[in-house]
Write an enzyme that holds these catalytic residues in place. Structure first.
Site, mmCIF file in Angstrom:
data_model
loop_
_atom_site.group_PDB
_atom_site.id
_atom_site.type_symbol
_atom_site.label_atom_id
_atom_site.label_comp_id
_atom_site.label_asym_id
_atom_site.label_seq_id
_atom_site.Cartn_x
_atom_site.Cartn_y
_atom_site.Cartn_z
ATOM 1 N N THR A 1 11.484 -15.484 -7.604
ATOM 2 C CA THR A 1 10.624 -16.200 -6.665
ATOM 3 C C THR A 1 9.619 -17.012 -7.474
ATOM 4 O O THR A 1 8.773 -16.443 -8.181
ATOM 5 C CB THR A 1 9.889 -15.221 -5.737
ATOM 6 N N GLU B 1 13.885 -4.599 0.599
ATOM 7 C CA GLU B 1 14.024 -3.324 -0.091
ATOM 8 C C GLU B 1 14.445 -2.260 0.916
ATOM 9 O O GLU B 1 13.888 -2.157 1.992
ATOM 10 C CB GLU B 1 12.709 -2.934 -0.769
ATOM 11 N N LYS C 1 11.374 -20.037 0.371
ATOM 12 C CA LYS C 1 11.132 -18.615 0.089
ATOM 13 C C LYS C 1 9.670 -18.239 0.364
ATOM 14 O O LYS C 1 9.383 -17.255 1.046
ATOM 15 C CB LYS C 1 11.500 -18.316 -1.364
ATOM 16 N N PHE D 1 8.660 -8.146 13.512
ATOM 17 C CA PHE D 1 7.407 -8.211 12.768
ATOM 18 C C PHE D 1 6.196 -8.319 13.691
ATOM 19 O O PHE D 1 5.215 -8.976 13.363
ATOM 20 C CB PHE D 1 7.425 -9.358 11.752
ATOM 21 N N TYR E 1 4.882 -5.355 14.903
ATOM 22 C CA TYR E 1 4.417 -3.971 14.950
ATOM 23 C C TYR E 1 3.154 -3.821 14.101
ATOM 24 O O TYR E 1 3.175 -4.108 12.906
ATOM 25 C CB TYR E 1 5.498 -3.026 14.437
ATOM 26 N N CYS F 1 6.604 -8.389 -2.695
ATOM 27 C CA CYS F 1 6.825 -9.760 -2.224
ATOM 28 C C CYS F 1 5.654 -10.346 -1.442
ATOM 29 O O CYS F 1 5.044 -11.329 -1.871
ATOM 30 C CB CYS F 1 8.095 -9.818 -1.378
ATOM 31 N N LYS G 1 2.176 -10.815 -3.267
ATOM 32 C CA LYS G 1 2.292 -11.758 -4.381
ATOM 33 C C LYS G 1 2.588 -13.166 -3.897
ATOM 34 O O LYS G 1 1.996 -14.148 -4.391
ATOM 35 C CB LYS G 1 3.398 -11.273 -5.325
ATOM 36 N N ARG H 1 3.968 -0.590 -5.026
ATOM 37 C CA ARG H 1 3.130 -1.744 -5.372
ATOM 38 C C ARG H 1 2.370 -2.237 -4.149
ATOM 39 O O ARG H 1 2.950 -2.508 -3.116
ATOM 40 C CB ARG H 1 4.001 -2.861 -5.951
#
Length: 444
Positions: A121, A159, A211, A256, A258, A267, A270, A335
């Site tokens: 990325t 992930e 992205k 998305f 919730y 991701c 960052k 992370r």
């Protein structure tokens, strides 16, 4: 088709393994000798469901090789994917040191035409920097006449579901500026798109931007719903009903939406920082995304504030059970995880923490060490605890035996109904209340 993958981190290893599983010859390159030695033995350094057996199968079949030598790795490759890390710099921008270092090595080692693809990325303009670095290295090696192309092929792997995402992608984005590169990329992805052609070919800057824009949009939806949930708490509305009401609008949809205790991982945090930094470098202020970031950081402290309020502002000597450490289920990735913020806040306030996560315990030991106690399961974590915090919505956390949990917790007159702080809104208030708990959700 011969492919080289430079970097065996999360993206590189998943990408190389999936290409190999489709019958391509893949060589993965990494400077970490111990990691390469482990991979040759079938030992996978990251947790991702389904990845380990796939690596072992393709390595044993001779389609997936591992080496520490970049010249060896790219010698027979038609296409080279750069999949090394791009950690955030101090100003939030993506650190391209590793990407450009690899580009230089590629140029010094190339003996024939290669297509060099950025899979990492990276911000808009990186492919052009890679092109210059490769060309400069070729000139330095007195092989300036060798042709090459560059391309951008951003990853959209979740992930915990990376294998499925790669094998059955909802879209494949490829940025190119030559027909030769476009045809090579079409050939590579043809096996993955037989049932549905979702290959989007764009110019290179657009592919690089897609992205970041995608992750920034998803992060925005999360922070928006967290803001709405916090307002619901204040006005007496139920965020679950609000979510269903707005999600039924086809223009909005349900994904998305919730609320939770903040997003984390490698991701979203960052990439939001990186796109803000890119805009700043071009004299533009991403005001919406700065707010997204601010809301998310505040949200990570929300459960702690609820905990402090329940105990009258003093948790000295209190033992808090944390259920879940990873930033989301099906990964051991901690992370930017909300659990780290909560652990730090509780300890600083004089409390102690006992933790459990199905797969992230070793990662927690590496990051946090002996600052917390480690439990063997959720009931062990609740032993003598004064409160429970649900941080990660693992399936095994969804229907605990609340009677067993209640008996395991500390009995005292101060907290006859110990609090359960539900950071993912997966529990039912009446059920918890009937079991003798005080329930705290988000926006409910």
């Amino acid at each position: 088709m011969n492919i080289a993958i430079i970097g065996t981190g999360y993206v590189g290893l998943v990408t190389g393994t999936c290409f190999a599983d489709m019958g391509m010859q893949v060589t993965c390159v990494d400077v970490n000798r111990e990691k390469i030695a482990d991979l040759r033995k079938g030992i996978v350094p990251i947790y991702e469901p389904g990845l380990s057996p796939l690596v072992k199968k393709n390595h044993e079949a001779g389609r997936l090789a591992f080496t520490t030598s970049l010249p060896e790795g790219i010698a027979q490759a038609d296409v080279i994917f750069i999949a090394v890390g791009t950690p955030p710099d101090e100003d939030g921008s993506a650190d391209l040191t590793h990407v450009l270092g690899v580009a230089r090595e590629i140029g010094l080692s190339m003996q024939s035409y290669k297509l060099v693809v950025t899979k990492s990325t990276v911000p808009v303009g990186t492919a052009e920097l890679v092109r210059r670095e490769v060309a400069s290295a070729l000139d330095e090696a007195a092989r300036g006449g060798i042709e090459f192309d560059v391309a951008s092929n951003p990853e959209f792997l979740k992930e915990g579901a990376a294998i499925k995402d790669f094998m059955s992608p909802d879209r494949v984005v490829v940025g190119v500026d030559s027909e030769r590169a476009a045809q090579l990329m079409k050939r590579i992805y043809r096996p993955f798109l037989i049932s549905s052609d979702r290959l989007l070919i764009t110019d290179i800057p657009s592919a690089e931007m897609i992205k970041y824009a995608a992750n920034a949009m998803l992060a925005t939806r999360i922070s928006f719903m967290n803001d709405i949930a916090n307002l619901c708490d204040l006005v007496g509305a139920n965020v679950d009903m609000v979510r269903k009401g707005i999600g039924s609008d086809a223009r909005i949809g349900t994904k998305f939406l919730y609320p939770g205790c903040g997003y984390g991982g490698s991701c979203f945090p960052k990439d939001v920082k990186a796109i803000i930094s890119t805009a700043h470098q071009h004299g533009y202020d991403m005001r919406v995304l700065r707010a997204v970031e601010e809301v998310n950081e505040a949200q990570k402290h929300l459960l702690f504030h609820k905990l402090m309020k329940h105990f009258g502002g003093d948790i000295t000597g209190k033992r808090i059970a944390l259920w879940g450490l990873a930033f989301k289920p099906e990964t051991d990735d901690m992370r930017q995880a909300p659990s780290l913020v909560l652990i730090d806040s509780i300890i600083k306030a004089g409390g102690s923490v006992r933790v459990y996560d199905p797969v992230a315990m070793n990662e927690c030991k590496r990051i946090v060490g002996d600052k917390v106690e480690y439990a063997s399961d959720i009931y062990d974590a609740a032993l003598e605890a004064d409160a429970i915090m649900l941080v990660t919505e693992w399936k095994e956390f969804r229907m605990p035996s609340w009677g067993v949990v209640r008996k395991a917790m500390r009995e005292n007159t101060v907290c006859l109904n110990p609090p359960v702080l539900d950071g993912r809104n997966i529990y039912d208030r009446p059920e918890l209340t009937a079991a003798g708990f005080t329930y705290y959700g988000l926006g409910k």
